[in-house]
Design a protein around this motif. Structure first.
Motif, PDB file in Angstrom:
ATOM      1  N   VAL A 121       0.848  -1.195   0.000  1.00  0.00           N
ATOM      2  CA  VAL A 121       0.000   0.000   0.000  1.00  0.00           C
ATOM      3  C   VAL A 121       0.882   1.243   0.000  1.00  0.00           C
ATOM      4  O   VAL A 121       0.671   2.175  -0.777  1.00  0.00           O
ATOM      5  CB  VAL A 121      -0.942   0.005   1.229  1.00  0.00           C
ATOM      6  CG1 VAL A 121      -1.684   1.341   1.322  1.00  0.00           C
ATOM      7  CG2 VAL A 121      -1.940  -1.137   1.141  1.00  0.00           C
ATOM      8  N   ILE A 122       1.914   1.240   0.857  1.00  0.00           N
ATOM      9  CA  ILE A 122       2.804   2.399   0.956  1.00  0.00           C
ATOM     10  C   ILE A 122       3.529   2.636  -0.365  1.00  0.00           C
ATOM     11  O   ILE A 122       3.580   3.757  -0.874  1.00  0.00           O
ATOM     12  CB  ILE A 122       3.795   2.194   2.116  1.00  0.00           C
ATOM     13  CG1 ILE A 122       3.034   2.291   3.441  1.00  0.00           C
ATOM     14  CG2 ILE A 122       4.912   3.230   2.070  1.00  0.00           C
ATOM     15  CD1 ILE A 122       3.842   1.926   4.647  1.00  0.00           C
ATOM     16  N   THR A 123       4.056   1.555  -0.952  1.00  0.00           N
ATOM     17  CA  THR A 123       4.760   1.695  -2.236  1.00  0.00           C
ATOM     18  C   THR A 123       3.842   2.279  -3.297  1.00  0.00           C
ATOM     19  O   THR A 123       4.229   3.171  -4.053  1.00  0.00           O
ATOM     20  CB  THR A 123       5.255   0.313  -2.722  1.00  0.00           C
ATOM     21  OG1 THR A 123       5.864  -0.353  -1.628  1.00  0.00           O
ATOM     22  CG2 THR A 123       6.252   0.460  -3.849  1.00  0.00           C
ATOM     23  N   THR A 124       2.615   1.759  -3.364  1.00  0.00           N
ATOM     24  CA  THR A 124       1.693   2.213  -4.400  1.00  0.00           C
ATOM     25  C   THR A 124       1.284   3.663  -4.180  1.00  0.00           C
ATOM     26  O   THR A 124       1.277   4.465  -5.111  1.00  0.00           O
ATOM     27  CB  THR A 124       0.441   1.307  -4.424  1.00  0.00           C
ATOM     28  OG1 THR A 124       0.873  -0.039  -4.520  1.00  0.00           O
ATOM     29  CG2 THR A 124      -0.452   1.639  -5.593  1.00  0.00           C
ATOM     30  N   VAL A 125       0.955   4.005  -2.940  1.00  0.00           N
ATOM     31  CA  VAL A 125       0.517   5.372  -2.652  1.00  0.00           C
ATOM     32  C   VAL A 125       1.661   6.356  -2.890  1.00  0.00           C
ATOM     33  O   VAL A 125       1.458   7.445  -3.423  1.00  0.00           O
ATOM     34  CB  VAL A 125      -0.012   5.485  -1.204  1.00  0.00           C
ATOM     35  CG1 VAL A 125      -0.249   6.950  -0.837  1.00  0.00           C
ATOM     36  CG2 VAL A 125      -1.300   4.711  -1.059  1.00  0.00           C
ATOM     37  N   SER A 126       2.874   5.955  -2.541  1.00  0.00           N
ATOM     38  CA  SER A 126       3.993   6.880  -2.734  1.00  0.00           C
ATOM     39  C   SER A 126       4.319   7.047  -4.217  1.00  0.00           C
ATOM     40  O   SER A 126       5.010   7.983  -4.593  1.00  0.00           O
ATOM     41  CB  SER A 126       5.226   6.407  -1.969  1.00  0.00           C
ATOM     42  OG  SER A 126       5.656   5.177  -2.483  1.00  0.00           O
ATOM     43  N   GLY A 127       3.803   6.152  -5.067  1.00  0.00           N
ATOM     44  CA  GLY A 127       4.088   6.253  -6.491  1.00  0.00           C
ATOM     45  C   GLY A 127       2.986   6.879  -7.313  1.00  0.00           C
ATOM     46  O   GLY A 127       3.128   7.039  -8.511  1.00  0.00           O
ATOM     47  N   ASN A 128       1.866   7.202  -6.705  1.00  0.00           N
ATOM     48  CA  ASN A 128       0.748   7.746  -7.475  1.00  0.00           C
ATOM     49  C   ASN A 128       0.132   8.929  -6.748  1.00  0.00           C
ATOM     50  O   ASN A 128      -0.418   8.778  -5.661  1.00  0.00           O
ATOM     51  CB  ASN A 128      -0.299   6.646  -7.701  1.00  0.00           C
ATOM     52  CG  ASN A 128      -1.393   7.082  -8.646  1.00  0.00           C
ATOM     53  OD1 ASN A 128      -1.587   8.274  -8.893  1.00  0.00           O
ATOM     54  ND2 ASN A 128      -2.132   6.123  -9.169  1.00  0.00           N
ATOM     55  N   GLU A 129       0.209  10.095  -7.378  1.00  0.00           N
ATOM     56  CA  GLU A 129      -0.197  11.330  -6.725  1.00  0.00           C
ATOM     57  C   GLU A 129      -1.671  11.341  -6.359  1.00  0.00           C
ATOM     58  O   GLU A 129      -2.076  11.983  -5.394  1.00  0.00           O
ATOM     59  CB  GLU A 129       0.121  12.516  -7.649  1.00  0.00           C
ATOM     60  CG  GLU A 129       0.108  13.848  -6.942  1.00  0.00           C
ATOM     61  CD  GLU A 129       0.249  14.998  -7.925  1.00  0.00           C
ATOM     62  OE1 GLU A 129       0.788  14.766  -9.021  1.00  0.00           O
ATOM     63  OE2 GLU A 129      -0.186  16.112  -7.584  1.00  0.00           O
ATOM     64  N   SER A 130      -2.502  10.633  -7.127  1.00  0.00           N
ATOM     65  CA  SER A 130      -3.938  10.731  -6.870  1.00  0.00           C
ATOM     66  C   SER A 130      -4.472   9.614  -5.984  1.00  0.00           C
ATOM     67  O   SER A 130      -5.667   9.475  -5.831  1.00  0.00           O
ATOM     68  CB  SER A 130      -4.691  10.748  -8.199  1.00  0.00           C
ATOM     69  OG  SER A 130      -4.193   9.761  -9.054  1.00  0.00           O
ATOM     70  N   SER A 131      -3.579   8.844  -5.389  1.00  0.00           N
ATOM     71  CA  SER A 131      -4.059   7.690  -4.620  1.00  0.00           C
ATOM     72  C   SER A 131      -4.212   8.002  -3.137  1.00  0.00           C
ATOM     73  O   SER A 131      -3.588   8.903  -2.591  1.00  0.00           O
ATOM     74  CB  SER A 131      -3.097   6.523  -4.795  1.00  0.00           C
ATOM     75  OG  SER A 131      -1.830   6.884  -4.337  1.00  0.00           O
ATOM     76  N   VAL A 132      -5.068   7.220  -2.518  1.00  0.00           N
ATOM     77  CA  VAL A 132      -5.234   7.307  -1.067  1.00  0.00           C
ATOM     78  C   VAL A 132      -5.405   5.890  -0.530  1.00  0.00           C
ATOM     79  O   VAL A 132      -6.047   5.059  -1.148  1.00  0.00           O
ATOM     80  CB  VAL A 132      -6.439   8.217  -0.702  1.00  0.00           C
ATOM     81  CG1 VAL A 132      -7.706   7.740  -1.381  1.00  0.00           C
ATOM     82  CG2 VAL A 132      -6.655   8.262   0.804  1.00  0.00           C
ATOM     83  N   GLY A 133      -4.775   5.610   0.603  1.00  0.00           N
ATOM     84  CA  GLY A 133      -4.869   4.270   1.173  1.00  0.00           C
ATOM     85  C   GLY A 133      -4.902   4.351   2.676  1.00  0.00           C
ATOM     86  O   GLY A 133      -5.052   5.433   3.250  1.00  0.00           O
TER      87      GLY A 133
END
Lengths: 277, 287
Positions: free
Chosen positions: A183-195
């Motif tokens: 989750v952290i990796t994905t959120v840190s790689g996508n500006e529009s994401s929230v987790g």
């Protein structure tokens, strides 16, 4: 022929070594076994180590199987203490189980570092994760479509987050990942994401969101001001006395030393909350 | 002399036993999967299970429909084959017929390396490089999608396609090609009109082998496909049969766990079909 004799001799030697090693591992140790929530792994690791240091003649085991598995483990006598990262349900209470909250774990909503949003209300969080709010500009952010990152069905973090925030089963995720790290990796790689992840797994690569103006921290979780928190529960059987070893462990968890270990593992111990009142 | 005979027999017995271990494991796994997979299917109903479009395993009123997973696995595998097979076969033709010796041996090492990379590494690179790239190229809000999974799978099946195709192409008798060349065909005409058709069973086997690998892959696609149980669509977050089992198994219990075993059984049936096809093509090639 010689080779065969050597083979036989070697296998006998192996068997003998095996047998002696069995005898070696047999010293009269009493055991306390715990089984359950994977989210509690870090805390149980700290507690187990501290406990074994103080009680060298009791061995401590922890099995990471998941909250539900831990609870059924107590019922089926597979372990002394079941570990659940949620309050036990009424139907589980009916089966003769009692829950003893030992700490609070806090679930934090996280966004990308480039996201200007700092604070969301509980209602906004609910609307975002159920898909009512679809764009960040609706909550005062950039004009970007919101990408929801969640955890897989059955995860304690997901269950905790969805029940505490009242999202229930209405969540509409873009991705369902299987660990806080993902989750952290994905959120840190996508500006529009929230987790969301538990407070203890937050890293610097992502940004924590305040809820209703309260910043998530050990302090605010302990006092209950930060509302997105869930209990870490020891599950026991009402009708059956725990073994002496397990009793020693339960007593240990209430000592000051254990409370320290719990906060070092990133969770918020219960005892300190009472002291502050 | 007699002692030698006895020794022979003993050794024969040992080898037979060791061989049977493999067979035993296959039987145990098959029997276990069927036993573990049947109860949930019986409870849900085979038709409901296979054609249901909604998967909510932990809901208050759980529904267990795995059509999204089946279609995703089928589409994903097809996508990987459509992208991977042309690249694989052309590479195989080049390496087996046209490439200089040095290039060939170097390329074969590289392909071997590609086959040896653990799938989690494919997944990680996919997650950190491919997914953001897909997001930017196609202007999506998020790049984790069926498309990303297809790309990763296409790369992963390349080594098996190339290797098996090369050996099939190299087994084509040289006389066929010589005959074609002698009749005035150019080398490239010869390769594509004589060699490839002569090796078609082996090449077909390589494609089926690749399909098997793509269908069974879990780790890499789990990291790039998003894992939401949507009906598949190319830029949607999707869940494969394999990832459905892998992502929920660790926390599952009760009916949810049984249903996961049923998914594994469905996957097993798919792999069996692939294996039957594979046997068919290999046998035809030997003739």
């Amino acid at each position: 022929m010689k080779k065969i004799i050597i083979l036989i001799a070697a296998s006998i030697a192996c068997v003998m070594i095996f047998m002696t090693s069995c005898e070696n591992s047999k010293p009269a140790l009493s055991k306390v076994s715990t089984d359950g929530s994977t989210s509690m792994e870090k805390m149980m690791g700290f507690l187990g180590e501290g406990f074994e240091n103080e009680n060298p003649n009791i061995s401590f085991t922890y099995n990471a199987t998941g909250s539900s598995a831990g609870i059924s483990g107590v019922l089926e006598d597979r372990c002394d203490i079941g570990l659940a990262s949620r309050a036990i349900k009424p139907e589980e209470k009916k089966k003769g189980l009692i829950g003893k909250t030992v700490a609070y774990d806090s679930i934090v909503v996280v966004v990308n570092r480039d996201n200007p949003i700092k604070n969301l209300s509980m209602k906004e969080i609910r609307d975002i994760f159920t898909g009512k709010i679809k764009n960040w500009k609706e909550v005062g952010g950039k004009n970007l479509e919101i990408v929801l990152i969640g955890r897989e069905a059955g995860s304690g973090t997901r269950d905790g987050f969805e029940s505490v925030t009242g999202i229930g089963e209405k969540s509409k995720y873009r991705q369902e990942l299987t660990s806080a790290g993902d989750v952290i990796t994905t959120v840190s790689g996508n500006e529009s994401s929230v987790g969301y992840v538990s407070l203890s797994s937050v890293k610097d690569s992502i940004k924590m969101i305040s809820v209703d103006g309260v910043k998530p921290s050990e302090e605010s979780v302990r006092t209950g001001k930060y509302a997105v928190r869930r209990p870490f529960v020891f599950v026991l059987r009402k009708d059956k006395k725990v073994s002496d070893a397990a009793k020693t462990f339960l007593d240990f968890v209430e000592t000051k030393r254990a409370q320290e270990l719990i906060s070092r593992s990133g969770q918020v111990p219960l005892g300190e909350k009472d002291e502050q009142k | 002399m007699n002692r030698n005979k006895a020794l022979e027999k003993i050794i024969h017995g040992i080898f037979l036993f060791l061989g049977l271990i493999t067979v035993g494991f296959v039987i145990i796994i098959t029997v276990y999967l069927i036993m573990a997979g049947i109860p949930a299917i019986r409870q849900i109903g085979l038709i409901n299970f296979l054609t249901g479009t909604e998967w909510k395993s932990t809901g208050e009123h759980p529904s267990f429909g795995i059509l999204p997973f089946i279609l995703t696995s089928v589409y994903g595998t097809f996508g990987a084959i459509i992208a991977g097979v042309p690249i694989g076969i052309f590479t195989a033709v080049y390496l087996s017929k046209m490439a200089p010796k040095r290039v060939k041996s170097f390329m074969e090492i590289v392909i071997g390396l590609l086959a040896g990379i653990p799938s989690v590494v494919y997944g990680l690179v996919g997650m950190l490089v491919l997914v953001p790239a897909v997001k930017t190229i196609f202007h999506l809000s998020d790049g984790a999608s069926l498309f990303s999974a297809m790309v990763v799978l296409a790369i992963m099946i390349l080594p098996s396609i190339i290797k098996v195709s090369i050996s099939a192409l190299e087994a084509v008798p040289k006389e066929y090609e010589d005959g074609s060349l002698a009749l005035g065909a150019t080398p490239v005409e010869t390769y594509f009109k004589i060699s490839v058709p002569a090796a078609k069973s082996g090449i077909a086997a390589s494609v089926v082998l690749g399909a098997g690998r793509a269908l069974g892959e879990a780790m890499a696609v789990m990291m790039v496909s998003g894992n939401v149980a949507n009906m598949p669509s190319i830029f949607q977050s999707v869940r494969f049969l394999t990832t459905a089992v892998a992502s929920e198994m660790s926390y599952s219990s009760g009916m949810q766990r049984q249903a996961l075993f049923s998914i594994a059984l469905v996957l097993f049936v798919f792999i069996m079909i692939i294996n039957v096809l594979l046997n068919f093509f290999f046998k035809r090639e030997r003739k």
